[in-house]
Design a protein around this motif. Structure first.
Motif, PDB file in Angstrom:
ATOM      1  N   THR A 103       0.829  -1.204   0.000  1.00  0.00           N
ATOM      2  CA  THR A 103       0.000   0.000   0.000  1.00  0.00           C
ATOM      3  C   THR A 103       0.864   1.255   0.000  1.00  0.00           C
ATOM      4  O   THR A 103       0.600   2.212  -0.748  1.00  0.00           O
ATOM      5  CB  THR A 103      -0.935  -0.004   1.212  1.00  0.00           C
ATOM      6  N   LEU A 104       1.894   1.264   0.840  1.00  0.00           N
ATOM      7  CA  LEU A 104       2.791   2.425   0.881  1.00  0.00           C
ATOM      8  C   LEU A 104       3.542   2.590  -0.437  1.00  0.00           C
ATOM      9  O   LEU A 104       3.680   3.714  -0.952  1.00  0.00           O
ATOM     10  CB  LEU A 104       3.781   2.268   2.040  1.00  0.00           C
ATOM     11  N   ALA A 109       4.546   5.758  -5.146  1.00  0.00           N
ATOM     12  CA  ALA A 109       4.925   5.782  -6.560  1.00  0.00           C
ATOM     13  C   ALA A 109       3.843   6.434  -7.413  1.00  0.00           C
ATOM     14  O   ALA A 109       4.145   7.234  -8.322  1.00  0.00           O
ATOM     15  CB  ALA A 109       5.198   4.355  -7.039  1.00  0.00           C
ATOM     16  N   THR A 110       2.586   6.131  -7.120  1.00  0.00           N
ATOM     17  CA  THR A 110       1.493   6.726  -7.889  1.00  0.00           C
ATOM     18  C   THR A 110       1.405   8.221  -7.639  1.00  0.00           C
ATOM     19  O   THR A 110       1.175   9.011  -8.577  1.00  0.00           O
ATOM     20  CB  THR A 110       0.165   6.056  -7.524  1.00  0.00           C
ATOM     21  N   LEU A 111       1.604   8.631  -6.404  1.00  0.00           N
ATOM     22  CA  LEU A 111       1.535  10.052  -6.059  1.00  0.00           C
ATOM     23  C   LEU A 111       2.594  10.842  -6.829  1.00  0.00           C
ATOM     24  O   LEU A 111       2.296  11.887  -7.428  1.00  0.00           O
ATOM     25  CB  LEU A 111       1.718  10.230  -4.556  1.00  0.00           C
ATOM     26  N   ALA A 189       3.516  -2.609 -13.006  1.00  0.00           N
ATOM     27  CA  ALA A 189       2.514  -2.583 -14.074  1.00  0.00           C
ATOM     28  C   ALA A 189       1.231  -1.917 -13.596  1.00  0.00           C
ATOM     29  O   ALA A 189       0.631  -1.096 -14.316  1.00  0.00           O
ATOM     30  CB  ALA A 189       2.233  -4.009 -14.558  1.00  0.00           C
ATOM     31  N   ILE A 190       0.797  -2.246 -12.385  1.00  0.00           N
ATOM     32  CA  ILE A 190      -0.405  -1.633 -11.831  1.00  0.00           C
ATOM     33  C   ILE A 190      -0.207  -0.129 -11.664  1.00  0.00           C
ATOM     34  O   ILE A 190      -1.107   0.679 -11.959  1.00  0.00           O
ATOM     35  CB  ILE A 190      -0.770  -2.287 -10.483  1.00  0.00           C
ATOM     36  N   ILE A 191       0.971   0.280 -11.216  1.00  0.00           N
ATOM     37  CA  ILE A 191       1.257   1.707 -11.027  1.00  0.00           C
ATOM     38  C   ILE A 191       1.222   2.441 -12.362  1.00  0.00           C
ATOM     39  O   ILE A 191       0.675   3.550 -12.465  1.00  0.00           O
ATOM     40  CB  ILE A 191       2.615   1.871 -10.329  1.00  0.00           C
ATOM     41  N   ILE A 192       1.795   1.850 -13.399  1.00  0.00           N
ATOM     42  CA  ILE A 192       1.786   2.469 -14.732  1.00  0.00           C
ATOM     43  C   ILE A 192       0.354   2.721 -15.186  1.00  0.00           C
ATOM     44  O   ILE A 192       0.011   3.805 -15.681  1.00  0.00           O
ATOM     45  CB  ILE A 192       2.545   1.582 -15.739  1.00  0.00           C
ATOM     46  N   VAL A 193      -0.501   1.721 -15.019  1.00  0.00           N
ATOM     47  CA  VAL A 193      -1.884   1.853 -15.473  1.00  0.00           C
ATOM     48  C   VAL A 193      -2.617   2.909 -14.653  1.00  0.00           C
ATOM     49  O   VAL A 193      -3.350   3.745 -15.203  1.00  0.00           O
ATOM     50  CB  VAL A 193      -2.612   0.500 -15.380  1.00  0.00           C
TER      51      VAL A 193
END
Length: 325
Positions: A103-104, A109-111, A189-193
């Motif tokens: 989660t962190l 990374a998304t932020l 991959a999830i972060i990229i999307v």
């Protein structure tokens, strides 16, 4: 003593003449009925929203709190009070510790990706370019699409044999990793999307903030000899601080609640590599009916984490966010 005088013919009944001891006449309005009072109108307009919030938000939250202290089996509707055992179990379980790290990692990374790339795209779209309006629509479009639909499309793109990304990497002599089945590549991959989906929203909000900055500030900075970098650092970033703070809060809360893309693309795997807190809540609550109490405990942990982070953000913003005036 004041003495009321009957209204004359044609005089409004809403008021009457009042005779005082000194012979003066004054107008006196009768008291308005309670349904015309401000407090009654406030209650009248507030009640529907308060009722819906109580029914669908506050009541379930309180129920979830009580369930987190019980062992609940949905199959036979039996429950037993066990105190803090659910919390002790999840915090001492290696899987939950990995979920917290996931989660962190996913949130941080998304932020960074959404805010940094969103600002860069906004700066680009703020220039006088051809087809600028069309580019703005294209950038914002993914934000309007369903996360489930996006997950299905990107699952094909990430296919290591026939996917579009594999073909592009093959042109430069790089073999495609097994994105969604390799624990080391599944979360990236999830972060990229997720960044691709939410980039347009951040860029649009940043663009609105850029267009609201007075041009006089840039002209004054130029007269002082500031180059492009110093104008960006000394004018653009401070003036965008309220926008940046808004996107910071909404992006963090959004990533903590992200579910649909993980569900469609990886189902939380492989080996819990993409399981975040909200997906863990779902998995414990609906994947195993006997773990409903643990699911409630994980949900309360998620609520406490989101509340704590939000409070910290608002406290930290007092000296970092600059509002006009």
């Amino acid at each position: 003593m004041a003495e009321a005088v009957a209204p004359a013919a044609g005089q409004s009944q809403a008021s009457a003449l009042v005779s005082t001891d000194y012979g003066a006449l004054t107008w006196e309005r009768p008291k308005a009925p309670f349904w015309q009072k401000d407090w009654f109108l406030f209650i009248l307009f507030m009640f529907p929203n308060l009722f819906l919030l109580t029914l669908f938000t506050f009541k379930p939250a309180v129920q979830n709190l009580f369930i987190s202290f019980q062992r609940v089996n949905l199959l036979n509707s039996k429950s037993r009070w066990i105190g803090l055992d659910n919390y002790k179990y999840i915090f001492n379980h290696p899987t939950f510790q990995q979920v917290l790290w996931n989660t962190l990692y996913f949130t941080a990374a998304t932020l960074v990706g959404v805010l940094v790339l969103g600002l860069l795209v906004a700066l680009l779209l703020n220039q006088k370019l051809r087809f600028r309006d069309g580019a703005r629509a294209v950038v914002f479009a993914p934000y309007l699409l369903s996360g489930a639909a996006i997950g299905i499309v990107w699952a094909y793109i990430f296919d290591p044999r026939f996917g579009l990304l594999a073909q592009i990497l093959g042109w430069v002599g790089i073999s495609s990793p097994n994105w969604l089945n390799d624990p080391n590549w599944a979360m990236p991959a999830i972060i990229i999307v997720y960044v691709w989906k939410n980039l347009g929203f951040a860029a649009t909000i940043f663009l609105a903030g850029l267009q609201a900055i007075p041009q006089d500030l840039y002209e004054a900075a130029k007269l002082d000899g500031a180059n492009a970098w110093w104008r960006f650092r000394s004018v653009t970033l401070p003036m965008l601080s309220p926008i940046s703070f808004f996107l910071l809060v909404t992006t963090v809360l959004g990533t903590f609640q992200a579910f649909d893309i993980q569900r469609v693309m990886t189902q939380g795997g492989p080996a819990y590599a993409t399981t975040t807190l909200v997906y863990y809540v779902y998995d414990q609550g609906f994947g195993n009916a006997a773990n409903y109490g643990r699911s409630a405990a994980a949900a309360m942990t998620l609520f406490a984490a989101m509340l704590t982070i939000t409070i910290i953000q608002f406290r930290a913003s007092r000296n970092q966010v600059h509002y006009d005036g």
